[in-house]
Write a protein that holds these residues in place. Structure first.
Motif, short mmCIF file in Angstrom:
data_model
loop_
_atom_site.label_atom_id
_atom_site.label_comp_id
_atom_site.label_asym_id
_atom_site.label_seq_id
_atom_site.Cartn_x
_atom_site.Cartn_y
_atom_site.Cartn_z
N GLN A 132 45.15 85.65 56.05
CA GLN A 132 45.54 86.93 56.65
C GLN A 132 45.55 88.03 55.59
OE1 GLN A 132 49.24 86.32 58.78
NE2 GLN A 132 48.29 84.90 60.23
N LEU A 133 45.07 89.20 55.99
CA LEU A 133 45.03 90.37 55.12
C LEU A 133 46.13 91.34 55.53
CD1 LEU A 133 43.49 92.21 53.01
CD2 LEU A 133 42.24 93.12 54.99
N LEU A 134 46.88 91.85 54.54
CA LEU A 134 47.90 92.85 54.80
C LEU A 134 47.50 94.18 54.18
CD1 LEU A 134 49.52 90.09 55.10
CD2 LEU A 134 51.54 91.44 54.58
N SER A 135 47.77 95.26 54.88
CA SER A 135 47.48 96.61 54.38
C SER A 135 48.70 97.50 54.55
CB SER A 135 46.27 97.20 55.11
OG SER A 135 46.49 97.24 56.52
N ALA A 136 48.99 98.31 53.54
CA ALA A 136 50.15 99.20 53.55
C ALA A 136 49.67 100.65 53.53
CB ALA A 136 51.04 98.93 52.35
N SER A 137 50.38 101.51 54.24
CA SER A 137 49.87 102.87 54.45
C SER A 137 50.95 103.94 54.33
CB SER A 137 49.22 102.94 55.84
OG SER A 137 48.90 104.27 56.21
N ASP A 138 50.47 105.17 54.15
CA ASP A 138 51.34 106.34 54.22
C ASP A 138 51.98 106.51 55.60
OD1 ASP A 138 50.93 107.05 51.61
OD2 ASP A 138 49.84 108.91 52.02
N ASP A 139 51.42 105.84 56.62
CA ASP A 139 51.98 105.97 57.97
C ASP A 139 53.26 105.15 58.18
OD1 ASP A 139 51.17 103.34 58.37
OD2 ASP A 139 49.46 103.84 59.66
N ARG A 140 53.77 104.59 57.06
CA ARG A 140 55.05 103.86 57.02
C ARG A 140 54.96 102.45 57.59
NH1 ARG A 140 59.59 108.50 58.63
NH2 ARG A 140 58.73 110.14 57.30
N THR A 141 53.77 101.99 57.91
CA THR A 141 53.61 100.65 58.48
C THR A 141 52.78 99.75 57.57
OG1 THR A 141 51.53 101.04 59.69
CG2 THR A 141 53.59 101.68 60.79
N ILE A 142 52.90 98.44 57.84
CA ILE A 142 52.05 97.42 57.23
C ILE A 142 51.33 96.72 58.36
CG2 ILE A 142 52.03 95.31 55.83
CD1 ILE A 142 54.91 96.37 54.85
N SER A 143 50.01 96.61 58.26
CA SER A 143 49.24 95.90 59.28
C SER A 143 48.85 94.52 58.77
CB SER A 143 47.96 96.68 59.64
OG SER A 143 48.29 97.90 60.26
N VAL A 144 48.84 93.56 59.70
CA VAL A 144 48.41 92.19 59.38
C VAL A 144 47.13 91.92 60.15
CG1 VAL A 144 49.05 89.75 59.35
CG2 VAL A 144 50.84 91.51 59.11
N TRP A 145 46.09 91.50 59.42
CA TRP A 145 44.76 91.34 60.00
C TRP A 145 44.27 89.90 59.87
CZ3 TRP A 145 43.21 95.88 62.15
CH2 TRP A 145 43.75 97.06 61.62
N ASN A 146 43.58 89.46 60.90
CA ASN A 146 42.86 88.19 60.84
C ASN A 146 41.37 88.52 60.71
OD1 ASN A 146 42.51 85.33 61.00
ND2 ASN A 146 41.85 85.57 63.12
N ILE A 147 40.73 88.01 59.68
CA ILE A 147 39.31 88.29 59.44
C ILE A 147 38.54 86.98 59.44
CG2 ILE A 147 37.64 89.31 57.84
CD1 ILE A 147 39.83 91.13 56.85
N LYS A 148 37.57 86.87 60.33
CA LYS A 148 36.75 85.65 60.44
C LYS A 148 35.32 85.96 60.07
CE LYS A 148 39.16 82.90 63.96
NZ LYS A 148 39.08 82.39 65.34
N PHE A 149 34.72 85.07 59.27
CA PHE A 149 33.33 85.20 58.88
C PHE A 149 32.52 84.11 59.55
CE2 PHE A 149 35.94 86.85 55.45
CZ PHE A 149 35.33 88.06 55.18
#
Length: 307
Positions: A285-302
């Protein structure tokens, strides 16, 4: 190569821009730090609520889990560092270091490297909280640190557009060059330690040969605005970049080829600058942090496309 992206969770609770993320000893636990001074612990098995670990008076640009010392270090801007027990949510110690901003923290052996806004890189003994050494190779900000444990080298990116490589033990300068047309915001060594990848405010990333005097081996105009961070996938075959242009991009490492753009219109991505990435070992799982005050959790499949 077909890449499928799914947004799994949105982590909320910070009251200001989320500037940084840090791994932990457990692949499913990640920490965040923000402009609200809060350090928060997130469990990806139960991601709905975060646990407050510490509340500092100033914004936090950098967090780092030190695997040998088994502690979390938070950079307290315009002051110093706080050493935390992230599991038990208590402070173990603190050290006043600087009146400047602290932009990055990285482990080197048993020590901690600190990059500051006045261009100084410090080495701190975390066990005794004593400064063991420091080097000020520029009067402009030291923005990012990458450690090459294989070669015993430490690369630092600066706001004077340069990258400088130091001996990890002595902090003696080994290499120095103007790398970009603007500030160098992020550096990462490849998993095998043979290459260094840099991302800049000039929206480009470049690849440098660590084994051949840091000659340039590649360059891509990757984003519309500044590249804030780079991280590699757990298997080392891919990497991600994030930018002030609000997007995350997924790349093939060997070919330096763009595979996927993750943004608001296509994947309900972030609405403002994306500041930090952590590609975890927890189901990749990939996590991303932003100025929008949230953290998103992503599932990436190849998925390999049939010939």
């Amino acid at each position: 190569m077909k890449v499928e992206v799914q947004k799994l969770h949105t982590l909320t609770g910070h009251r200001d821009c989320v500037y940084t993320l840090a791994r932990s000893a457990q692949s499913h636990v990640v920490f965040s730090g923000a402009g609200d001074g809060m350090v928060v612990r997130w469990d990806l098995n139960t991601p709905d609520t975060g646990e407050l670990v510490a509340k500092l008076p100033n914004s936090i640009y950098a967090l780092h889990y030190h695997p040998i010392q088994n502690c979390l270090v938070a950079a307290h801007n315009y002051d110093g560092i706080h050493v935390l027990d992230g599991e038990n949510k208590k402070e173990l110690g603190s050290l006043q270091l600087t009146k400047a901003a602290i932009f990055d923290l990285q482990a080197y052996d048993r020590d901690l490297l600190v990059a500051t806004g006045d261009g100084t890189v410090m080495k701190v003994d975390l066990a005794t909280l004593v400064i063991k050494g420091q080097v000020q190779a520029s009067t402009q900000s030291a923005r990012t640190i990458a450690v090459n444990a294989v070669r015993g080298e430490v690369a630092v990116g600066y706001s004077d557009n340069s990258i400088r490589v130091f001996d990890g033990d002595s902090l003696a300068l080994k290499h120095e060059w103007v790398a970009h047309n603007n500030s160098v915001f992020t550096l990462r060594y490849s998993p095998d330690g043979n290459h260094l990848i840099s991302g800049s405010r000039d929206a480009r990333f470049k690849v440098w040969e660590a084994t051949h005097g840091y000659g340039q081996a590649g360059e891509v105009v990757a984003h519309l605005f500044a590249i804030n961070h780079i991280d590699f996938s757990p298997d080392g075959k891919h990497f991600v970049t994030c930018s002030m242009d609000k997007s995350i991009k997924v790349w093939d490492w060997e070919a330096l080829k763009l595979l996927k753009v993750i943004d608001r219109s296509r994947h309900a991505g972030h609405g403002t600058s994306v500041n930090k990435l952590v590609w975890t070992n927890h189901h990749s799982q990939l996590l991303s942090a932003s100025d929008d005050r949230t953290i998103s959790v992503w599932n990436i499949k190849f998925e390999q496309q049939p010939l």
